[in-house]
Design a protein around this motif. Structure first.
Motif, PDB file in Angstrom:
ATOM      1  N   ALA A  57       7.194  -4.307  -9.517  1.00 26.73           N
ATOM      2  CA  ALA A  57       6.117  -3.320  -9.657  1.00 26.73           C
ATOM      3  C   ALA A  57       6.685  -1.940  -9.939  1.00 26.73           C
ATOM      4  O   ALA A  57       6.149  -1.179 -10.766  1.00 26.73           O
ATOM      5  CB  ALA A  57       5.268  -3.295  -8.383  1.00 26.73           C
ATOM      6  N   ASN A  58       7.792  -1.613  -9.271  1.00 28.77           N
ATOM      7  CA  ASN A  58       8.432  -0.316  -9.492  1.00 28.77           C
ATOM      8  C   ASN A  58       8.989  -0.208 -10.914  1.00 28.77           C
ATOM      9  O   ASN A  58       8.857   0.827 -11.577  1.00 28.77           O
ATOM     10  CB  ASN A  58       9.559  -0.125  -8.475  1.00 28.77           C
ATOM     11  CG  ASN A  58       9.453   1.200  -7.752  1.00 28.77           C
ATOM     12  OD1 ASN A  58       8.730   2.103  -8.175  1.00 28.77           O
ATOM     13  ND2 ASN A  58      10.174   1.327  -6.658  1.00 28.77           N
ATOM     14  N   THR A  66       0.832  -1.209   0.000  1.00 26.75           N
ATOM     15  CA  THR A  66       0.000   0.000   0.000  1.00 26.75           C
ATOM     16  C   THR A  66       0.864   1.256   0.000  1.00 26.75           C
ATOM     17  O   THR A  66       0.568   2.229  -0.705  1.00 26.75           O
ATOM     18  CB  THR A  66      -0.936   0.007   1.218  1.00 26.75           C
ATOM     19  OG1 THR A  66      -1.711  -1.196   1.236  1.00 26.75           O
ATOM     20  CG2 THR A  66      -1.882   1.204   1.177  1.00 26.75           C
ATOM     21  N   TYR A  75       6.155   0.258 -13.317  1.00 26.17           N
ATOM     22  CA  TYR A  75       5.621   1.621 -13.242  1.00 26.17           C
ATOM     23  C   TYR A  75       6.485   2.576 -14.074  1.00 26.17           C
ATOM     24  O   TYR A  75       5.963   3.425 -14.818  1.00 26.17           O
ATOM     25  CB  TYR A  75       5.561   2.104 -11.797  1.00 26.17           C
ATOM     26  CG  TYR A  75       5.149   3.562 -11.689  1.00 26.17           C
ATOM     27  CD1 TYR A  75       3.802   3.918 -11.749  1.00 26.17           C
ATOM     28  CD2 TYR A  75       6.099   4.566 -11.555  1.00 26.17           C
ATOM     29  CE1 TYR A  75       3.419   5.246 -11.674  1.00 26.17           C
ATOM     30  CE2 TYR A  75       5.728   5.899 -11.478  1.00 26.17           C
ATOM     31  CZ  TYR A  75       4.378   6.234 -11.535  1.00 26.17           C
ATOM     32  OH  TYR A  75       4.012   7.548 -11.468  1.00 26.17           O
ATOM     33  N   CYS A  77       9.989   5.770  -3.266  1.00 28.19           N
ATOM     34  CA  CYS A  77       9.245   4.542  -3.543  1.00 28.19           C
ATOM     35  C   CYS A  77      10.076   3.295  -3.230  1.00 28.19           C
ATOM     36  O   CYS A  77       9.538   2.187  -3.190  1.00 28.19           O
ATOM     37  CB  CYS A  77       8.806   4.507  -5.007  1.00 28.19           C
ATOM     38  SG  CYS A  77       7.713   5.864  -5.464  1.00 28.19           S
ATOM     39  N   LYS A 101       1.299   6.451  -6.953  1.00 23.38           N
ATOM     40  CA  LYS A 101       0.073   7.024  -7.500  1.00 23.38           C
ATOM     41  C   LYS A 101      -0.046   8.522  -7.220  1.00 23.38           C
ATOM     42  O   LYS A 101      -0.454   9.291  -8.094  1.00 23.38           O
ATOM     43  CB  LYS A 101      -1.128   6.288  -6.893  1.00 23.38           C
ATOM     44  CG  LYS A 101      -2.482   6.756  -7.397  1.00 23.38           C
ATOM     45  CD  LYS A 101      -2.719   6.347  -8.835  1.00 23.38           C
ATOM     46  CE  LYS A 101      -4.133   6.714  -9.279  1.00 23.38           C
ATOM     47  NZ  LYS A 101      -4.355   6.403 -10.702  1.00 23.38           N
ATOM     48  N   TYR A 150       2.174   1.717  -3.499  1.00 19.68           N
ATOM     49  CA  TYR A 150       1.113   2.147  -4.417  1.00 19.68           C
ATOM     50  C   TYR A 150       0.771   3.628  -4.214  1.00 19.68           C
ATOM     51  O   TYR A 150       0.674   4.390  -5.190  1.00 19.68           O
ATOM     52  CB  TYR A 150      -0.134   1.297  -4.205  1.00 19.68           C
ATOM     53  CG  TYR A 150      -1.333   1.809  -4.976  1.00 19.68           C
ATOM     54  CD1 TYR A 150      -1.462   1.577  -6.338  1.00 19.68           C
ATOM     55  CD2 TYR A 150      -2.325   2.545  -4.330  1.00 19.68           C
ATOM     56  CE1 TYR A 150      -2.546   2.069  -7.052  1.00 19.68           C
ATOM     57  CE2 TYR A 150      -3.409   3.046  -5.028  1.00 19.68           C
ATOM     58  CZ  TYR A 150      -3.523   2.797  -6.389  1.00 19.68           C
ATOM     59  OH  TYR A 150      -4.589   3.291  -7.079  1.00 19.68           O
TER      60      TYR A 150
END
Length: 419
Positions: free
Chosen positions: A98-99, A55, A102, A76, A62, A58
């Motif tokens: 995930a990074n 979380t 992104y 991040c 975001k 994210y």
């Protein structure tokens, strides 16, 4: 009035503050749960930690980035570093991927330096495990490495860089190190609080045990004192009185043995669950008590379910032991002619085994102490019966529920899960 450069600096500072808040908020929620939730399992703790770190990442990706300044993506990486430090290797790798994804979708390119950076994180982690370096050294290594890659990404892509950019870079790396170290420090505090809470619980258990032993000593002392008194008075030349005294002493000794047996069982309750036929259990109870109850001029009403095949999981002898105790309590609560009902209620998720009487009942104060060990309102009671029954029912993941009104009667329910 602020110039354009000053406005950009203020924006970056505000964004740094926002990133720190976005990272810390889910982690602080995890800290609160870890500190105040009783008997949290390791699996649940790991799950909440993983969710908190995901979380944080994210929210940071975001809401915490500036379109024309990707240096802020530095923050991040903090959830990833924390995952490594808590030995959540798989979580850290997933967050790293995930990074990278992104960066690809946000900037339409995957920088080789970004992939190398996260591979370096993983390498440092394994080296840290092997060399057993401290957390502080691990964070410092990651911060230096992060500063190097950030410098490479920024200065090599933008050869013309001002001194302010270099200062900003140093500030970001310093804040990155400071925030990460602060979070690690909070984790250490959490571990200390957990240990402290465990110590407090152990102290409470010790206190309860000491209180129980004190009460046990007191309960056994009284019958022994009675026996000693009668032994001092006994005169075998007066045979009738001697026999009467011996009978009383036998009763007191039996009472002491019963107290010790109940206390021993209370501290080592074991259950062996198997399918129990409800009708068989209640028939067994009825056969055991209907003659005794009839002899005391008490009406016994038994509502069976012979037209239904009902089974539930439990320890037959232990559940029977609980119900026997409830029926005995009902018998003792009826001074004159009364009635005892034995029946069952079934819902989708649980079954209630009910013993209901119209005896003298209990007030609210008695009800509030009813399951406490050695608490009793009976002149010759041990105060262990209800407490032991409650523990047996709890071992079945059930509840022992009492509803009672003074001078009106009592309803005791043994609520057990069906599935």
């Amino acid at each position: 009035m602020l110039c354009g450069g000053d406005k950009m600096s203020v924006t970056i500072i505000e964004n740094i503050a926002l990133n720190i808040i976005l990272i810390m908020f889910p982690i602080l929620i995890y800290f609160l749960l870890a500190c105040y939730k009783d008997e949290i399992s390791k699996q649940f703790d790991d799950l909440i930690l993983n969710i908190s770190l995901a979380t944080s990442l994210y929210l940071c990706l975001k809401f915490g980035t500036i379109a024309d300044n990707n240096k802020i993506l530095l923050f991040c990486n903090i959830p990833i570093v924390i995952a490594y430090m808590k030995n959540k290797t798989i979580t850290a790798v997933i967050l790293s991927i995930a990074n990278i994804l992104y960066c690809y979708f946000a900037y339409d390119v995957i920088y080789i330096s970004t992939i190398l950076k996260y591979l370096s994180y993983l390498t440092i982690y394994f080296l840290a495990i092997k060399k057993r370096i401290s957390m502080g050294s691990f964070i410092l290594c990651i911060a230096v490495l992060q500063g190097f890659f950030l410098s490479f990404e920024y200065f090599f892509q933008e050869p013309v860089a001002e001194f302010a950019d270099f200062v900003e870079l140093l500030l970001l790396v310093f804040l990155y190190y400071l925030v990460t170290f602060s979070i690690v420090y909070l984790f250490k505090l959490i571990e200390k609080i957990k240990v402290l809470n465990a110590s407090i619980k152990d102290l409470e258990k010790d206190k309860k045990l000491k209180d129980a032993l004190f009460k046990l000593t007191h309960e056994i002392k009284n019958p022994l004192a009675v026996c000693k008194g009668y032994l001092d008075m006994i005169d075998f030349d007066k045979k009738d009185k001697a026999l009467k005294y011996i009978d009383i002493m036998k009763q007191e000794i039996s009472r002491s043995l019963n107290i010790m047996t109940d206390f021993t069982e209370f501290n080592k309750i074991k259950i062996n669950k198997e399918p129990i036929d409800l009708n068989l259990l209640l028939d067994d109870l009825y056969d055991s008590f209907h003659l005794i109850i009839k002899a005391k001029n008490i009406k016994l009403t038994y509502i069976d379910r012979e037209d239904e095949d009902i089974y539930f999981m439990g320890d037959y002898e232990r559940i029977k032991q609980v119900l026997i105790n409830l029926i005995k309590n009902s018998i003792e609560s009826i001074n004159k002619r009364g009635e005892i009902k034995i029946y069952s209620n079934i819902s989708a998720h649980y079954i209630d085994l009910v013993v209901e009487d119209n005896g003298q009942g209990m007030d609210e104060e008695t009800l509030s102490h009813l399951t406490e060990i050695f608490y009793t309102t009976k002149p010759n009671g041990s105060g262990l019966g209800v407490a032991l029954s409650s523990e047996i029912v709890k071992a079945h993941d059930g509840k022992l529920i009492y509803n009672s009104k003074l001078n009106e009667g009592t309803t005791a329910k043994v609520r057990l899960p069906i599935n």
